[in-house]
Design a protein around this motif. Structure first.
Motif, PDB file in Angstrom:
ATOM      1  N   VAL A  27      79.925  26.604   9.748  1.00  0.00           N
ATOM      2  CA  VAL A  27      81.205  25.842  10.220  1.00  0.00           C
ATOM      3  C   VAL A  27      82.247  26.771  10.458  1.00  0.00           C
ATOM      4  O   VAL A  27      83.207  26.738  11.245  1.00  0.00           O
ATOM      5  CB  VAL A  27      81.521  24.706   9.158  1.00  0.00           C
ATOM      6  CG1 VAL A  27      82.662  24.001   9.226  1.00  0.00           C
ATOM      7  CG2 VAL A  27      80.107  23.725   9.327  1.00  0.00           C
ATOM      8  N   LEU A  28      82.493  27.607   9.287  1.00  0.00           N
ATOM      9  CA  LEU A  28      83.617  28.518   9.484  1.00  0.00           C
ATOM     10  C   LEU A  28      83.631  29.511  10.760  1.00  0.00           C
ATOM     11  O   LEU A  28      84.656  29.565  11.423  1.00  0.00           O
ATOM     12  CB  LEU A  28      83.728  29.326   8.134  1.00  0.00           C
ATOM     13  CG  LEU A  28      84.107  28.699   6.580  1.00  0.00           C
ATOM     14  CD1 LEU A  28      83.730  29.612   5.757  1.00  0.00           C
ATOM     15  CD2 LEU A  28      85.606  28.312   7.051  1.00  0.00           C
ATOM     16  N   ALA A  29      82.491  30.004  10.900  1.00  0.00           N
ATOM     17  CA  ALA A  29      82.386  30.915  12.130  1.00  0.00           C
ATOM     18  C   ALA A  29      82.674  30.344  13.247  1.00  0.00           C
ATOM     19  O   ALA A  29      83.212  30.571  14.284  1.00  0.00           O
ATOM     20  CB  ALA A  29      81.053  31.543  12.179  1.00  0.00           C
ATOM     21  N   ASP A  30      82.129  28.854  13.275  1.00  0.00           N
ATOM     22  CA  ASP A  30      82.304  28.141  14.569  1.00  0.00           C
ATOM     23  C   ASP A  30      83.899  27.643  14.844  1.00  0.00           C
ATOM     24  O   ASP A  30      84.308  27.682  15.855  1.00  0.00           O
ATOM     25  CB  ASP A  30      81.754  26.755  14.512  1.00  0.00           C
ATOM     26  CG  ASP A  30      80.153  26.983  14.882  1.00  0.00           C
ATOM     27  OD1 ASP A  30      79.682  28.011  15.086  1.00  0.00           O
ATOM     28  OD2 ASP A  30      79.372  25.835  14.397  1.00  0.00           O
ATOM     29  N   GLU A  31      84.631  27.644  13.630  1.00  0.00           N
ATOM     30  CA  GLU A  31      85.940  27.318  13.793  1.00  0.00           C
ATOM     31  C   GLU A  31      86.814  28.474  14.120  1.00  0.00           C
ATOM     32  O   GLU A  31      87.774  28.585  14.768  1.00  0.00           O
ATOM     33  CB  GLU A  31      86.521  27.004  12.465  1.00  0.00           C
ATOM     34  CG  GLU A  31      85.974  25.551  12.155  1.00  0.00           C
ATOM     35  CD  GLU A  31      86.386  25.100  10.528  1.00  0.00           C
ATOM     36  OE1 GLU A  31      86.035  23.864  10.244  1.00  0.00           O
ATOM     37  OE2 GLU A  31      86.666  25.825   9.850  1.00  0.00           O
ATOM     38  N   GLY A  32      86.457  29.571  13.639  1.00  0.00           N
ATOM     39  CA  GLY A  32      87.268  30.822  13.547  1.00  0.00           C
ATOM     40  C   GLY A  32      86.735  32.290  13.678  1.00  0.00           C
ATOM     41  O   GLY A  32      87.374  33.279  13.694  1.00  0.00           O
ATOM     42  N   GLY A  33      85.433  32.207  14.290  1.00  0.00           N
ATOM     43  CA  GLY A  33      84.705  33.505  14.627  1.00  0.00           C
ATOM     44  C   GLY A  33      84.260  34.348  13.221  1.00  0.00           C
ATOM     45  O   GLY A  33      84.532  33.764  12.268  1.00  0.00           O
ATOM     46  N   LEU A  34      83.441  35.220  13.279  1.00  0.00           N
ATOM     47  CA  LEU A  34      83.114  35.646  12.055  1.00  0.00           C
ATOM     48  C   LEU A  34      84.049  36.464  11.306  1.00  0.00           C
ATOM     49  O   LEU A  34      83.747  36.610  10.030  1.00  0.00           O
ATOM     50  CB  LEU A  34      81.999  36.950  12.614  1.00  0.00           C
ATOM     51  CG  LEU A  34      80.631  36.732  13.240  1.00  0.00           C
ATOM     52  CD1 LEU A  34      79.898  38.120  13.717  1.00  0.00           C
ATOM     53  CD2 LEU A  34      79.870  35.650  12.552  1.00  0.00           C
ATOM     54  N   GLU A  35      85.174  36.721  11.743  1.00  0.00           N
ATOM     55  CA  GLU A  35      86.391  37.150  10.769  1.00  0.00           C
ATOM     56  C   GLU A  35      86.758  36.218  10.032  1.00  0.00           C
ATOM     57  O   GLU A  35      87.353  36.470   9.139  1.00  0.00           O
ATOM     58  CB  GLU A  35      87.411  37.725  11.738  1.00  0.00           C
ATOM     59  CG  GLU A  35      87.742  36.709  12.625  1.00  0.00           C
ATOM     60  CD  GLU A  35      87.418  36.821  14.084  1.00  0.00           C
ATOM     61  OE1 GLU A  35      88.091  36.209  15.014  1.00  0.00           O
ATOM     62  OE2 GLU A  35      86.155  37.264  14.259  1.00  0.00           O
ATOM     63  N   ALA A  36      86.309  34.787  10.232  1.00  0.00           N
ATOM     64  CA  ALA A  36      86.866  33.793   9.406  1.00  0.00           C
ATOM     65  C   ALA A  36      85.916  33.560   8.416  1.00  0.00           C
ATOM     66  O   ALA A  36      86.101  32.593   7.367  1.00  0.00           O
ATOM     67  CB  ALA A  36      87.226  32.374  10.192  1.00  0.00           C
ATOM     68  N   VAL A  37      84.858  34.348   8.185  1.00  0.00           N
ATOM     69  CA  VAL A  37      83.661  34.089   7.236  1.00  0.00           C
ATOM     70  C   VAL A  37      83.812  35.246   6.123  1.00  0.00           C
ATOM     71  O   VAL A  37      83.938  36.392   6.379  1.00  0.00           O
ATOM     72  CB  VAL A  37      82.542  34.252   7.798  1.00  0.00           C
ATOM     73  CG1 VAL A  37      81.053  34.151   6.888  1.00  0.00           C
ATOM     74  CG2 VAL A  37      82.196  33.299   8.899  1.00  0.00           C
ATOM     75  N   SER A  38      84.075  34.544   4.907  1.00  0.00           N
ATOM     76  CA  SER A  38      83.814  35.574   3.745  1.00  0.00           C
ATOM     77  C   SER A  38      83.355  34.631   2.664  1.00  0.00           C
ATOM     78  O   SER A  38      83.417  33.430   2.616  1.00  0.00           O
ATOM     79  CB  SER A  38      85.388  35.897   3.260  1.00  0.00           C
ATOM     80  OG  SER A  38      85.948  34.874   2.766  1.00  0.00           O
ATOM     81  N   LEU A  39      82.770  35.482   1.719  1.00  0.00           N
ATOM     82  CA  LEU A  39      82.304  34.731   0.243  1.00  0.00           C
ATOM     83  C   LEU A  39      83.014  33.939  -0.348  1.00  0.00           C
ATOM     84  O   LEU A  39      82.764  32.670  -0.747  1.00  0.00           O
ATOM     85  CB  LEU A  39      81.583  35.721  -0.382  1.00  0.00           C
ATOM     86  CG  LEU A  39      80.158  36.456   0.206  1.00  0.00           C
ATOM     87  CD1 LEU A  39      79.745  37.420  -0.730  1.00  0.00           C
ATOM     88  CD2 LEU A  39      79.152  35.370   0.684  1.00  0.00           C
TER      89      LEU A  39
END
Length: 228
Positions: A27-39
């Protein structure tokens, strides 16, 4: 030990599992790309402490591996393809559709082979459709050739979609804005081949371009698979 082999810890005190973690990360990646994903961001969405996630996933790269395999479940054909050409065509089109739903997929395609269960199932279904048509090296080159084409085409299409959002200009708007410069450059007579392409070529949509290019690549693969 890979993330696929490592067991999950007990679900306490906040119920957690890799399936939930991966779903939130997607969901985070769909919203803002891989750069929006962190643990940390995933943990916040799950109302859990960041350190809790390290019991399930050691690194962000492992999380990306799990996310990628979850999307491979969308790519996996629902039934075994009828022949090799259908298998490679289904793989290409289902990968493209998955990338249009999850644009970040384009950033993870083309690297080392994915080793998750869904990715392995996709590879098995594809290779099984080519089994016995030629020696294994020829079969592998056939799959690599098709994959190289659709990976590049998908990345180009996603790059164009991102450019539209970043600039606020659609393809038509960008062409209009760039038109005067292109016209001046072509009028110099230094670029006759480009001028022919611009003035005489047919502008097609991304889906048509993708399907046409794929057919041409598969025609070339067919010539290799049918050699005596």
């Amino acid at each position: 030990m890979t993330v696929w082999d490592r067991p999950e810890p007990p679900t306490r005190p906040v119920p957690l599992d890799r399936e939930r973690i991966v779903a939130v990360a997607i969901v985070l990646a769909d919203e803002g790309g891989l750069e929006a994903v962190s643990l940390r961001k995933v943990a916040a969405r799950l109302s859990a402490g960041p350190m809790r996630l390290y019991g399930y996933i050691s690194t962000k790269e492992e999380l990306f591996d799990l996310m990628l395999d979850e999307v491979y479940a969308e790519i996996l054909p629902q039934e075994q393809p009828g022949d090799w050409r259908e298998a490679l065509s289904i793989l290409a089109h289902r990968t493209r559709h998955a990338a249009l739903r999850h644009e970040w997929l384009a950033d993870l395609l083309g690297g080392r082979p994915a080793l998750g269960p869904n990715a392995l199932a996709v590879g098995e279904a594809t290779l099984a459709a080519l089994d016995g048509l030629a020696d294994i090296d020829t079969v592998m080159r056939a799959v690599e050739t098709a994959s190289a084409y659709f990976t590049g085409a998908i990345r180009r299409e996603i790059a164009n979609l991102r450019a539209e959002r970043a600039t606020g200009l659609s393809k038509r708007d960008w062409q209009r804005a760039s038109g005067p410069h292109v016209t001046r450059m072509l009028a110099t007579g230094r670029f006759p081949a480009l001028a022919k392409a611009v003035y005489d070529g047919t502008d097609v949509d991304a889906e048509t371009s993708f399907a046409t290019g794929l057919d041409w690549v598969l025609d070339a693969v067919a010539a290799k698979l049918t050699r005596p």
